[in-house]
Design a protein around this motif. Structure first.
Motif, PDB file in Angstrom:
ATOM      1  N   GLU A 299       0.814  -1.218   0.000  1.00  0.00           N
ATOM      2  CA  GLU A 299       0.000   0.000   0.000  1.00  0.00           C
ATOM      3  C   GLU A 299       0.852   1.275   0.000  1.00  0.00           C
ATOM      4  N   GLU A 300       2.149   1.177   0.242  1.00  0.00           N
ATOM      5  CA  GLU A 300       3.046   2.341   0.230  1.00  0.00           C
ATOM      6  C   GLU A 300       3.687   2.593  -1.139  1.00  0.00           C
TER       7      GLU A 300
ATOM      8  N   SER B  52       2.694   2.767  -4.444  1.00  0.00           N
ATOM      9  CA  SER B  52       2.177   3.708  -5.441  1.00  0.00           C
ATOM     10  C   SER B  52       2.607   5.139  -5.127  1.00  0.00           C
ATOM     11  N   ASN B  53       2.454   5.561  -3.875  1.00  0.00           N
ATOM     12  CA  ASN B  53       2.881   6.916  -3.483  1.00  0.00           C
ATOM     13  C   ASN B  53       4.395   7.071  -3.570  1.00  0.00           C
TER      14      ASN B  53
ATOM     15  N   LYS C 191       5.309   7.715  -7.165  1.00  0.00           N
ATOM     16  CA  LYS C 191       4.977   9.099  -7.546  1.00  0.00           C
ATOM     17  C   LYS C 191       6.002  10.084  -6.992  1.00  0.00           C
ATOM     18  N   GLU C 192       6.404   9.887  -5.739  1.00  0.00           N
ATOM     19  CA  GLU C 192       7.415  10.765  -5.126  1.00  0.00           C
ATOM     20  C   GLU C 192       8.743  10.664  -5.868  1.00  0.00           C
TER      21      GLU C 192
ATOM     22  N   LYS D 164       8.678  12.534  -9.176  1.00  0.00           N
ATOM     23  CA  LYS D 164       8.811  13.985  -8.989  1.00  0.00           C
ATOM     24  C   LYS D 164      10.270  14.394  -8.831  1.00  0.00           C
TER      25      LYS D 164
ATOM     26  N   THR E 297       0.731  -0.606  -9.479  1.00  0.00           N
ATOM     27  CA  THR E 297      -0.108   0.574  -9.668  1.00  0.00           C
ATOM     28  C   THR E 297      -1.334   0.264 -10.506  1.00  0.00           C
TER      29      THR E 297
END
Length: 182
Positions: free
Chosen positions: A155-156, A158-159, A162-163, A166, A180
């Motif tokens: 559950e960690e 995907s974020n 994304k980080e 960036k 994802t």
């Protein structure tokens, strides 16, 4: 379609550029350029999960071909034609972890059939993180490797991806597909 010839166009220390000529059903002959690895056409990708915490082992490795670090799974070339041994070896070298159990092995898959004849297999492994050797694992990297390890719950991820994007880090297709939603 029928392959009629293959010609070496260029060769470096590690790769070959070839032209494959083939005849279409209509009788016309066509050519296609592709890349081949010189020493091993087969690779292994390791999806490793620490137990009992259910954290996945994710790598970040600089990849010269794209000029960026790429998020992925431990992976490498098949050396002894035994996919289980190669998966266990790559996991140990890149992460320091010792495999506990092989859960699943994929069939042989084509890596990018429009560009190369390289193949790979995905091996899913469980790691007993309570095992003494796995408490503070030590990587056994080659001099040309620079691999950072992340241990993340499903559950960690995907974020996390994304980080990292960036920050200019690229994400490999296996990790993206596995974790994802599109």
């Amino acid at each position: 379609m029928k392959k009629i010839s293959e010609t070496l166009l260029y060769e470096s220390d590690w790769l070959q550029l070839l032209k494959s000529n083939w005849q279409h059903e209509n009788g016309e002959v066509y050519g296609w350029d592709f890349v081949r690895r010189k020493f091993s056409r087969n690779a292994v990708v390791v999806i490793a999960k620490l137990m009992p915490s259910n954290r996945y082992v994710i790598t970040k490795e600089y990849r010269a071909a794209v000029g960026h670090s790429v998020i992925g799974f431990p992976a490498g070339l098949v050396e002894d034609e035994n996919i289980e041994n190669d998966a266990i070896r790559e996991l140990k070298e890149e992460t320091g972890y010792i495999a506990n159990k092989i859960v699943k092995i994929s069939p042989i898959l084509d890596m990018n059939p429009a560009m190369t004849d390289s193949t790979f297999q995905v091996v899913t492994i469980e790691i007993d993180e309570t095992r003494k050797e796995n408490i503070n694992p030590k990587q056994e990297l080659e001099l040309t490797e620079d691999i950072e390890i992340f241990l993340l719950k499903k559950e960690e991820i995907s974020n996390f991806l994304k980080e990292q994007q960036k920050l200019g880090v690229r994400v490999g297709p296996a990790v993206s597909y596995y974790f994802t939603d599109f």
